[in-house]
Design an enzyme around this catalytic site. Structure first.
Site, PDB file in Angstrom:
ATOM      1  CD  GLN A  20      -2.851  -1.005   2.427  1.00  0.00           C
ATOM      2  OE1 GLN A  20      -2.622  -1.767   3.350  1.00  0.00           O
ATOM      3  NE2 GLN A  20      -3.872  -0.494   2.422  1.00  0.00           N
ATOM      4  CG  HIS A 113      -0.693  -5.903   5.082  1.00  0.00           C
ATOM      5  ND1 HIS A 113      -0.739  -5.394   6.311  1.00  0.00           N
ATOM      6  CD2 HIS A 113      -2.019  -5.926   4.181  1.00  0.00           C
ATOM      7  CE1 HIS A 113      -1.831  -4.652   6.279  1.00  0.00           C
ATOM      8  NE2 HIS A 113      -2.650  -4.922   5.228  1.00  0.00           N
ATOM      9  CG  ASN A 157      -2.991  -7.396   7.877  1.00  0.00           C
ATOM     10  OD1 ASN A 157      -3.228  -6.701   9.060  1.00  0.00           O
ATOM     11  ND2 ASN A 157      -3.899  -7.221   6.814  1.00  0.00           N
ATOM     12  CD  GLU A 158      -7.275  -6.696   8.160  1.00  0.00           C
ATOM     13  OE1 GLU A 158      -8.054  -6.972   7.288  1.00  0.00           O
ATOM     14  OE2 GLU A 158      -7.533  -5.918   9.104  1.00  0.00           O
ATOM     15  CG  ASN A 279      -5.685  -5.505  12.086  1.00  0.00           C
ATOM     16  OD1 ASN A 279      -5.135  -5.027  13.156  1.00  0.00           O
ATOM     17  ND2 ASN A 279      -5.529  -5.688  11.014  1.00  0.00           N
ATOM     18  CE1 TYR A 281      -8.852  -1.820   9.699  1.00  0.00           C
ATOM     19  CE2 TYR A 281      -9.235   0.525   9.944  1.00  0.00           C
ATOM     20  CZ  TYR A 281      -8.318  -0.643   9.723  1.00  0.00           C
ATOM     21  OH  TYR A 281      -7.147  -0.634   9.664  1.00  0.00           O
ATOM     22  CD  GLU A 339      -4.553  -2.744   9.984  1.00  0.00           C
ATOM     23  OE1 GLU A 339      -5.626  -2.438   9.367  1.00  0.00           O
ATOM     24  OE2 GLU A 339      -3.687  -3.767   9.444  1.00  0.00           O
ATOM     25  CD1 TRP A 379      -5.545   2.139   7.484  1.00  0.00           C
ATOM     26  CD2 TRP A 379      -3.654   0.740   7.940  1.00  0.00           C
ATOM     27  NE1 TRP A 379      -4.896   1.845   6.301  1.00  0.00           N
ATOM     28  CE2 TRP A 379      -3.991   0.893   6.601  1.00  0.00           C
ATOM     29  CE3 TRP A 379      -2.834  -0.160   8.340  1.00  0.00           C
ATOM     30  CZ2 TRP A 379      -3.150   0.279   5.621  1.00  0.00           C
ATOM     31  CZ3 TRP A 379      -2.051  -0.833   7.377  1.00  0.00           C
ATOM     32  CH2 TRP A 379      -2.249  -0.505   6.118  1.00  0.00           C
ATOM     33  CD  GLU A 386      -8.371   0.895   1.876  1.00  0.00           C
ATOM     34  OE1 GLU A 386      -7.467   0.921   2.566  1.00  0.00           O
ATOM     35  OE2 GLU A 386      -9.258  -0.308   2.446  1.00  0.00           O
ATOM     36  CD1 TRP A 387      -6.427  -2.913   1.095  1.00  0.00           C
ATOM     37  CD2 TRP A 387      -5.038  -3.981  -0.291  1.00  0.00           C
ATOM     38  NE1 TRP A 387      -5.438  -3.096   1.895  1.00  0.00           N
ATOM     39  CE2 TRP A 387      -4.601  -4.006   0.917  1.00  0.00           C
ATOM     40  CE3 TRP A 387      -4.191  -4.412  -1.533  1.00  0.00           C
ATOM     41  CZ2 TRP A 387      -3.274  -4.229   1.046  1.00  0.00           C
ATOM     42  CZ3 TRP A 387      -3.218  -5.111  -1.049  1.00  0.00           C
ATOM     43  CH2 TRP A 387      -2.389  -4.936   0.351  1.00  0.00           C
TER      44      TRP A 387
HETATM   45  C1  GCO Z   1      -7.517  -3.871   6.363  1.00  0.00           C
HETATM   46  C2  GCO Z   1      -6.058  -3.965   6.068  1.00  0.00           C
HETATM   47  C3  GCO Z   1      -5.511  -2.708   5.546  1.00  0.00           C
HETATM   48  C4  GCO Z   1      -6.714  -1.485   5.155  1.00  0.00           C
HETATM   49  C5  GCO Z   1      -7.115  -1.053   6.314  1.00  0.00           C
HETATM   50  C6  GCO Z   1      -8.153   0.317   5.704  1.00  0.00           C
HETATM   51  O1  GCO Z   1      -7.508  -4.031   7.773  1.00  0.00           O
HETATM   52  O2  GCO Z   1      -8.201  -4.201   5.536  1.00  0.00           O
HETATM   53  O3  GCO Z   1      -5.058  -4.428   7.089  1.00  0.00           O
HETATM   54  O4  GCO Z   1      -4.697  -2.860   4.550  1.00  0.00           O
HETATM   55  O5  GCO Z   1      -6.085  -0.747   4.116  1.00  0.00           O
HETATM   56  O6  GCO Z   1      -7.875  -1.767   7.216  1.00  0.00           O
HETATM   57  O7  GCO Z   1      -9.118  -0.571   5.162  1.00  0.00           O
END
Ligand code: GCO
Length: 422
Positions: A20, A113, A157-158, A279, A281, A339, A379, A386-387
């Site tokens: 990223q 990641h 990661n995740e 992590n 969100y 995160e 984060w 952003e993917w």
């Molecule tokens: C995730 C990833 C990050 C993302 C961030 C924002 O948790 O999805 O670790 O690469 O960019 O979370 O969506």
């Protein structure tokens, strides 16, 4: 901010990931990954961290963080995903880690990641159990090269995002839509995690853990059917990724979709960890029976919450709820929020300050309820790729002008610096 009181030894950090922010996709022998060229907008030069890493470390030093969570790009270290290390790839991480350590910041290294070397995907990727062995070899290279500087290690990661977004619904690379036939990728990632833990420990690593994406799954209503849907989706999105690592078993309801001999690997997968990274969100959504859709259950959007520019609902208490529930369900090692962040535009970003403040208050409430939380990573340091959403969402404490690569600390940068300095 006044009421945000955390222990003096609480670890404050920022998180990023290689694909990223690095850019330099073909430089110094880096091989192609599954994300190169995937999605509506190529990552290209990203934030050109590969060349500007010293400036970015200087920003972290100005921020005053204790730790920096970064990731290693597997295709830089082993361009085809196997075989001897690429010395120029290792040399970049040598330079970066030396710069981070010289700034008095503790490196936290994520081995993977999501940027799987393309050659491994062509051999089946995470559907192929052999990828776990390739990951073990990769982990050994990194451990040998960097165990003297990396203070905390995170193998994957995740893994839930790789399994669900990458192989079940195809929104993320490698873009496969296998639905529940994707679940063996969860097991193979867990095996990779366990093999890497063993290798890292053998190389002297003293702190190894996770960065698992977790969030509460709520029923769409109080009905029995909706509650059953929430339980099943909670098992799929949380239990499938926490239970094997923390309990040494899989959720019963998912066993039909996993490799028949998966239990044989559980002793490797469930090695004790030094920390559990979460992590967070937003909540997953509202669960209900999946009438007519290919999965037995579906997630509906939750209403009534403000949203970020990435359309994520802002639900700080979800972090408290999640951590308290996890502490009741598992014997958790020390927890880090590896995160937490949000996307908002502009250098003046009061919405991000409000988001961080409210999530830290929720984290403080979880600690007051007895959850042993040792640190928190925003984060992200920089606006970045952003993917599948490209560069539109901006998660950084630092604004990046993608035309000029100019970095501009946002108001949230000054706010976090003040918090970290107390
Ligand atoms: C995730 C990833 C990050 C993302 C961030 C924002 O948790 O999805 O670790 O690469 O960019 O979370 O969506």
């Amino acid at each position: 901010m006044e009421n945000l009181i955390f222990p003096a030894d609480f670890v404050w950090g920022v998180s990023t990931s290689a694909f990223q922010i690095e850019g330099a996709p073909g430089e110094d022998g880096r091989g192609p990954s599954i994300w190169d060229g995937f999605g509506p907008e190529p990552a290209g030069d990203a934030t050109d961290h590969y060349h500007r890493y010293a400036d970015d470390v200087a920003l972290m030093a100005d921020l005053g963080v204790d730790a920096y969570r970064m990731s290693f790009a597997w295709p830089r270290v082993q361009p085809g995903g196997s075989g001897p290390a690429n010395p120029r790839g290792l040399a970049f991480y040598d330079r970066l880690l030396d710069e981070v350590c010289a700034a008095g910041i503790a490196p936290v290294g994520t081995l993977y990641h999501w940027d799987l070397p393309l050659e491994l995907e062509e051999a089946g990727g995470w559907l192929n159990r052999d990828t776990a062995s390739r990951f073990e070899d990769y982990a050994a290279i990194l451990a040998d090269a960097f165990a003297d500087r990396v203070k905390m290690w995170i193998p994957l990661n995740e893994p839930v995002v790789t399994t669900v977004y990458g192989y079940a619904i195809g929104e993320y690379a490698p873009g496969k839509a296998l639905l529940l036939d994707a679940l063996p990728t969860a097991h193979h990632q867990h095996l990779a995690h366990g093999l890497a833990v063993r290798v890292l420990r053998a190389a002297g690593a003293t702190s190894v853990g996770t960065a698992n994406h977790h969030s509460p799954v709520w029923p769409a209503s109080g009905s029995e059917a909706d509650r059953a849907a929430a339980d099943w989706l909670d098992a799929l999105l949380n239990g499938l990724f926490a239970d094997p690592v923390l309990l040494g078993r899989y959720p019963e309801e998912l066993l039909p979709y996993l490799p028949p001999d998966c239990a044989d690997d559980l002793p490797v997968i469930a090695q004790p960890l030094d920390f559990y990274g979460v992590n967070y969100y937003e909540p997953q959504g509202a669960a209900a029976p999946g009438e007519g859709n290919p999965l037995p259950f579906e997630l509906r959007p939750i209403e009534g919450f403000p949203r970020t520019t990435n359309h994520s609902p802002i639900v700080p208490d979800g972090l408290r709820e999640l951590l308290v529930r996890f502490a009741a369900r598992y014997e958790l090692p020390p927890v880090y929020v590896t995160e937490n962040g949000c996307s908002f535009d502009g250098v003046h970003d009061p919405e991000r300050i409000d988001f961080l403040e409210r999530h830290l208050a929720a984290l403080r409430a979880a600690m007051d309820a007895g959850v042993d939380v040792r640190g928190y990573f925003v984060w992200s340091l920089l606006d970045n790729f952003e993917w599948s959403k490209g560069y539109a969402p901006r998660f950084g404490l630092v604004h990046v002008d993608y035309e000029t690569q100019r970095r501009t600390p946002k108001d949230s940068f000054a706010w976090y610096r003040e918090l970290v300095s107390r």
